[in-house]
Design a protein around this motif. Structure first.
Motif, PDB file in Angstrom:
ATOM      1  N   GLN A 180       0.804  -1.501  -0.040  1.00 20.42           N
ATOM      2  CA  GLN A 180       0.400  -0.335  -0.282  1.00 20.42           C
ATOM      3  C   GLN A 180       0.725   1.232   0.365  1.00 20.42           C
ATOM      4  O   GLN A 180       0.576   1.932  -0.594  1.00 20.42           O
ATOM      5  CB  GLN A 180      -0.963   0.126   0.940  1.00 20.42           C
ATOM      6  CG  GLN A 180      -1.608   1.135   1.033  1.00 20.42           C
ATOM      7  CD  GLN A 180      -2.732   1.077   2.445  1.00 20.42           C
ATOM      8  OE1 GLN A 180      -3.314   0.257   2.439  1.00 20.42           O
ATOM      9  NE2 GLN A 180      -3.312   2.187   2.668  1.00 20.42           N
ATOM     10  N   TYR A 185      -1.859  -0.855  -5.193  1.00 22.32           N
ATOM     11  CA  TYR A 185      -3.119  -0.505  -4.714  1.00 22.32           C
ATOM     12  C   TYR A 185      -4.241  -1.952  -5.214  1.00 22.32           C
ATOM     13  O   TYR A 185      -4.269  -3.054  -3.317  1.00 22.32           O
ATOM     14  CB  TYR A 185      -4.386   0.959  -4.492  1.00 22.32           C
ATOM     15  CG  TYR A 185      -3.218   1.558  -4.698  1.00 22.32           C
ATOM     16  CD1 TYR A 185      -2.972   1.608  -2.828  1.00 22.32           C
ATOM     17  CD2 TYR A 185      -2.892   2.830  -5.506  1.00 22.32           C
ATOM     18  CE1 TYR A 185      -2.454   2.650  -2.587  1.00 22.32           C
ATOM     19  CE2 TYR A 185      -2.768   4.550  -4.958  1.00 22.32           C
ATOM     20  CZ  TYR A 185      -2.468   4.208  -3.569  1.00 22.32           C
ATOM     21  OH  TYR A 185      -2.253   5.017  -2.804  1.00 22.32           O
ATOM     22  N   GLN A 227      -7.532   5.253  -2.536  1.00 22.78           N
ATOM     23  CA  GLN A 227      -7.219   5.425  -4.195  1.00 22.78           C
ATOM     24  C   GLN A 227      -8.666   6.327  -4.449  1.00 22.78           C
ATOM     25  O   GLN A 227      -9.096   6.651  -5.889  1.00 22.78           O
ATOM     26  CB  GLN A 227      -8.245   3.669  -4.381  1.00 22.78           C
ATOM     27  CG  GLN A 227      -6.743   2.595  -4.424  1.00 22.78           C
ATOM     28  CD  GLN A 227      -7.019   1.994  -4.560  1.00 22.78           C
ATOM     29  OE1 GLN A 227      -8.475   1.257  -3.365  1.00 22.78           O
ATOM     30  NE2 GLN A 227      -7.021   1.124  -5.548  1.00 22.78           N
TER      31      GLN A 227
END
Length: 125
Positions: A15, A20, A59
């Motif tokens: 991360q 992601y 995100q």
């Protein structure tokens, strides 16, 4: 437990590297194992769910993140209680999500509520 912890740490590193999708995949695998071995109401399971919500937030998937944060909050309140430090952390995460969405007034109010609750429950330090 050590294997789960290592998998969790790897997901965090991915991360931080902005990988992601890889991180999410690892978190989802970890969550399945935790739910089957530790149970859906275990604090470690909540932590993984919370980390997934934070990943979604990074995100820009705010709606998904918000829903998961709310689920974690309800679960932690039910399982750990409304005055538990992890419950406060989830509330703070929701406040940060609101901030990222530009909902500054809501964010500020929630941060203030969490601060007062922490001070009342845990003291000023």
């Amino acid at each position: 437990p050590d294997t789960l912890s290592t998998q969790h740490n790897l997901a965090l590193v991915l991360q931080q590297q902005r990988k992601y999708e890889e991180s999410l995949h690892l978190y989802e695998q970890l969550l399945k194992v935790q739910q089957s071995s530790l149970g859906s109401q275990h604090p470690d399971t909540f932590t993984t769910q919370s980390n997934i919500a934070l990943l979604l937030q990074h995100q820009g998937k705010y709606e998904q993140s918000s829903k998961l944060h709310e689920q974690v909050l309800k679960a932690r309140q039910s399982s750990l209680g409304s005055q538990h430090p992890d419950t406060f952390t989830t509330q703070s995460n929701i406040a940060l999500l609101l901030q990222h969405q530009g909902k500054y007034e809501q964010s500020s109010k929630l941060h203030e509520q969490v601060l007062k609750a922490r001070q009342s429950s845990l003291g000023s330090q």
